[in-house]
Design a protein around this motif. Structure first.
Motif, PDB file in Angstrom:
ATOM      1  N   ASN A 210     -14.321  37.918  32.183  1.00 27.88           N
ATOM      2  CA  ASN A 210     -15.004  37.646  30.911  1.00 27.88           C
ATOM      3  C   ASN A 210     -14.273  38.218  29.703  1.00 27.88           C
ATOM      4  OD1 ASN A 210     -17.287  36.292  32.088  1.00 27.88           O
ATOM      5  ND2 ASN A 210     -18.049  38.287  32.743  1.00 27.88           N
ATOM      6  N   ILE A 211     -12.978  38.506  29.851  1.00 24.03           N
ATOM      7  CA  ILE A 211     -12.177  38.970  28.715  1.00 24.03           C
ATOM      8  C   ILE A 211     -11.749  37.763  27.881  1.00 24.03           C
ATOM      9  CG2 ILE A 211     -10.027  40.136  28.051  1.00 24.03           C
ATOM     10  CD1 ILE A 211     -10.309  41.780  30.639  1.00 24.03           C
ATOM     11  N   VAL A 212     -11.467  36.675  28.558  1.00 18.53           N
ATOM     12  CA  VAL A 212     -11.170  35.399  27.908  1.00 18.53           C
ATOM     13  C   VAL A 212     -12.298  34.425  28.254  1.00 18.53           C
ATOM     14  CG1 VAL A 212      -9.598  33.414  27.864  1.00 18.53           C
ATOM     15  CG2 VAL A 212      -8.676  35.740  27.999  1.00 18.53           C
ATOM     16  N   ASN A 213     -12.728  33.648  27.278  1.00 12.60           N
ATOM     17  CA  ASN A 213     -13.793  32.670  27.509  1.00 12.60           C
ATOM     18  C   ASN A 213     -13.355  31.657  28.564  1.00 12.60           C
ATOM     19  OD1 ASN A 213     -15.208  29.931  26.895  1.00 12.60           O
ATOM     20  ND2 ASN A 213     -16.484  31.464  25.886  1.00 12.60           N
ATOM     21  N   TYR A 214     -14.196  31.465  29.598  1.00 13.48           N
ATOM     22  CA  TYR A 214     -13.818  30.587  30.707  1.00 13.48           C
ATOM     23  C   TYR A 214     -13.680  29.125  30.279  1.00 13.48           C
ATOM     24  CZ  TYR A 214     -18.668  28.915  31.221  1.00 13.48           C
ATOM     25  OH  TYR A 214     -19.894  28.339  31.015  1.00 13.48           O
ATOM     26  N   LYS A 215     -14.417  28.723  29.232  1.00 16.54           N
ATOM     27  CA  LYS A 215     -14.298  27.347  28.736  1.00 16.54           C
ATOM     28  C   LYS A 215     -12.931  27.134  28.083  1.00 16.54           C
ATOM     29  CE  LYS A 215     -19.280  26.922  27.931  1.00 16.54           C
ATOM     30  NZ  LYS A 215     -20.351  26.782  26.909  1.00 16.54           N
ATOM     31  N   PHE A 216     -12.491  28.146  27.326  1.00 10.55           N
ATOM     32  CA  PHE A 216     -11.165  28.088  26.723  1.00 10.55           C
ATOM     33  C   PHE A 216     -10.095  28.038  27.811  1.00 10.55           C
ATOM     34  CE2 PHE A 216      -7.411  30.647  25.551  1.00 10.55           C
ATOM     35  CZ  PHE A 216      -6.886  29.846  24.546  1.00 10.55           C
ATOM     36  N   ALA A 217     -10.282  28.871  28.854  1.00  6.43           N
ATOM     37  CA  ALA A 217      -9.331  28.901  29.971  1.00  6.43           C
ATOM     38  C   ALA A 217      -9.270  27.546  30.672  1.00  6.43           C
ATOM     39  CB  ALA A 217      -9.718  29.994  30.961  1.00  6.43           C
ATOM     40  N   PHE A 218     -10.424  26.891  30.795  1.00  3.41           N
ATOM     41  CA  PHE A 218     -10.500  25.573  31.432  1.00  3.41           C
ATOM     42  C   PHE A 218      -9.700  24.534  30.647  1.00  3.41           C
ATOM     43  CE2 PHE A 218     -12.867  21.470  31.427  1.00  3.41           C
ATOM     44  CZ  PHE A 218     -12.513  21.053  32.700  1.00  3.41           C
ATOM     45  N   ILE A 219      -9.919  24.488  29.331  1.00  2.00           N
ATOM     46  CA  ILE A 219      -9.209  23.527  28.472  1.00  2.00           C
ATOM     47  C   ILE A 219      -7.710  23.795  28.521  1.00  2.00           C
ATOM     48  CG2 ILE A 219      -8.872  22.760  26.081  1.00  2.00           C
ATOM     49  CD1 ILE A 219     -11.869  23.431  25.619  1.00  2.00           C
ATOM     50  N   LEU A 220      -7.341  25.083  28.431  1.00  2.00           N
ATOM     51  CA  LEU A 220      -5.935  25.461  28.456  1.00  2.00           C
ATOM     52  C   LEU A 220      -5.293  25.096  29.799  1.00  2.00           C
ATOM     53  CD1 LEU A 220      -3.837  26.922  26.666  1.00  2.00           C
ATOM     54  CD2 LEU A 220      -4.430  29.039  27.863  1.00  2.00           C
ATOM     55  N   THR A 221      -6.043  25.299  30.883  1.00  4.61           N
ATOM     56  CA  THR A 221      -5.538  24.990  32.225  1.00  4.61           C
ATOM     57  C   THR A 221      -5.249  23.504  32.378  1.00  4.61           C
ATOM     58  OG1 THR A 221      -6.753  26.843  33.222  1.00  4.61           O
ATOM     59  CG2 THR A 221      -6.061  25.070  34.696  1.00  4.61           C
ATOM     60  N   VAL A 222      -6.184  22.677  31.972  1.00  4.56           N
ATOM     61  CA  VAL A 222      -6.010  21.229  32.094  1.00  4.56           C
ATOM     62  C   VAL A 222      -4.807  20.755  31.272  1.00  4.56           C
ATOM     63  CG1 VAL A 222      -7.047  18.972  31.624  1.00  4.56           C
ATOM     64  CG2 VAL A 222      -8.439  20.809  32.597  1.00  4.56           C
ATOM     65  N   ILE A 223      -4.699  21.268  30.037  1.00  2.00           N
ATOM     66  CA  ILE A 223      -3.570  20.874  29.168  1.00  2.00           C
ATOM     67  C   ILE A 223      -2.242  21.321  29.779  1.00  2.00           C
ATOM     68  CG2 ILE A 223      -2.472  21.264  26.929  1.00  2.00           C
ATOM     69  CD1 ILE A 223      -5.302  21.525  25.730  1.00  2.00           C
ATOM     70  N   ALA A 224      -2.204  22.578  30.226  1.00  2.52           N
ATOM     71  CA  ALA A 224      -0.967  23.133  30.790  1.00  2.52           C
ATOM     72  C   ALA A 224      -0.555  22.394  32.066  1.00  2.52           C
ATOM     73  CB  ALA A 224      -1.145  24.623  31.077  1.00  2.52           C
ATOM     74  N   ILE A 225      -1.517  22.081  32.918  1.00  2.00           N
ATOM     75  CA  ILE A 225      -1.208  21.380  34.170  1.00  2.00           C
ATOM     76  C   ILE A 225      -0.705  19.969  33.891  1.00  2.00           C
ATOM     77  CG2 ILE A 225      -2.214  20.409  36.271  1.00  2.00           C
ATOM     78  CD1 ILE A 225      -1.665  23.437  36.388  1.00  2.00           C
ATOM     79  N   CYS A 226      -1.257  19.333  32.874  1.00  3.62           N
ATOM     80  CA  CYS A 226      -0.783  17.995  32.497  1.00  3.62           C
ATOM     81  C   CYS A 226       0.677  18.041  32.026  1.00  3.62           C
ATOM     82  CB  CYS A 226      -1.669  17.405  31.405  1.00  3.62           C
ATOM     83  SG  CYS A 226      -3.291  16.863  32.017  1.00  3.62           S
ATOM     84  N   VAL A 227       1.044  19.167  31.391  1.00  5.25           N
ATOM     85  CA  VAL A 227       2.431  19.345  30.950  1.00  5.25           C
ATOM     86  C   VAL A 227       3.335  19.610  32.146  1.00  5.25           C
ATOM     87  CG1 VAL A 227       4.000  20.852  29.661  1.00  5.25           C
ATOM     88  CG2 VAL A 227       1.793  20.171  28.659  1.00  5.25           C
TER      89      VAL A 227
END
Length: 364
Positions: A210-227
């Motif tokens: 809970n140090i980083v918002n999990y929703k933000f982590a989710f969006i970042l993960t999807v974008i990064a994986i697409c790259v």
């Protein structure tokens, strides 16, 4: 076709069946589903798939194999890493990280890895018992009963000590076969993608705490994986996510039944009763739902804490983290699902027989 599906997806079938049956008695609600848990699992499965595709896990496996000359040494390294990691990155994360690693080691070394994966699962469930952040039920109990950190660690320390002894004996009785083979070194390619993936992994771990918002982590993960490689989106085990959804709906449904509420109030009026019944419930509905269910009817937080961590052993659904390693293993070795469940059950029932009476001595 249905029979084959049930045989190959035993845990998923049980989860969906329980969710459907209880939905006829109690109306299911969307809020029963813990979307945060699902998103964290999704993120972790994606990033591990990325590490695997970039040969990071394979590289680690080669390094490990070069240092281990016997089957026992491989077992100690893999089980030990999982045990310690689970204390800090949760049992789910430890298994998602180290079970694929173990499978790669097995393939590289041409060794049977099933028993090691099962011991990794036991190790993750026992190791995660030590700290508040080790697993979801610990975090819940730590907060719900307002426990202090020292009080919490003193309560769970006996499980850790007994766990080390138990795992040590199980590894000790294994045949100490020498591993005589040569492996080619693995060169890491696309280093920049690997660095992105490692950074992404760290962000996801921070979201677990809970140090980083999990929703933000989710969006970042999807974008990064697409790259990195969008094909990795198809390597997520979506059946595992559906399994979790099934159990969430099941426990949500039964927690609304008045008969269940009355029954729970009557059987949880003492420390020993809370301990025993929480272990029993964990075997049927898993330890996380059992924790949330029992906490509403019992003031015995320490007993509940001990019970749901000991109760993580036993059936395959006693700890949903166990489902993770089962799914990962059977995805690679599809024909060995039944054998895995048999050996898993033997080890875990043995653990219950040993742990239940010894840990119960700590309860006044």
């Amino acid at each position: 076709m249905i029979k084959n599906f049930v045989r190959n997806q035993v845990v998923l079938s049980i989860a969906v069946f329980l969710a459907l049956i209880t939905s006829f008695i109690s109306s299911p609600k969307i809020e029963y589903i813990d979307f945060k848990v699902l998103i964290l699992l999704f993120n972790l499965m994606l990033v591990v798939a990325a590490l695997n595709s970039l040969k990071a896990l394979e590289k680690g496996a080669v390094i490990l194999l070069k240092k281990c000359k016997t089957y026992k040494m491989v077992s100690i390294m893999l089980v030990g890493m999982t045990f310690i990691a689970a204390m800090f990155i949760t049992n789910d994360v430890a298994l998602i990280t180290f079970v694929p690693f173990a499978i790669i080691v097995g393939k590289k070394g041409n060794i049977k890895i099933m028993k090691i994966v099962i011991l990794q699962t036991v190790a993750a469930n026992l190791g995660s018992a030590f700290t508040p952040m080790g697993n979801p039920q610990n975090l819940f109990i730590y907060s719900y009963y307002n426990m202090g950190a020292i009080e919490f660690l003193k309560t769970t320390l006996p499980i850790i000590i007994l766990g080390i002894i138990f795992l040590g004996i199980l590894i000790g009785i294994m045949k100490n076969e020498k591993i005589d083979f040569k492996v080619e070194d693995v060169k890491l390619e696309k280093v920049y993608k690997l660095l992105i993936t490692i950074l992404l992994f760290l962000i996801i771990i921070l979201s677990v705490f809970n140090i980083v918002n999990y929703k933000f982590a989710f969006i970042l993960t999807v974008i990064a994986i697409c790259v990195i490689d969008r094909k990795l989106l198809f390597k997520v085990d979506y059946s595992l996510l559906i399994t979790f959804i099934g159990f969430f709906i099941f426990i949500g449904n039964i927690s609304q039944m008045n008969a269940i509420k009355v029954f729970m109030g009557n059987i949880l009026n003492g420390g020993q009763k809370t301990y025993i019944w929480s272990i029993i419930l964990s075997q049927v509905i898993s330890n996380v739902p059992a924790t949330m269910l029992v906490s509403g009817f019992s003031e015995y937080g320490k007993e509940l804490l001990l019970a749901v961590n000991v109760g993580g052993m036993g059936t395959i659904i006693a700890s949903l983290a166990s489902v993770i390693s089962y799914k990962i293993y059977t995805k690679e070795y599809e024909s060995e699902g039944n054998k895995y469940l048999k050996i898993f059950t033997v080890y875990n029932l043995l653990g219950l027989i040993i742990f239940i009476p010894i840990i119960s001595l700590l309860i006044k």
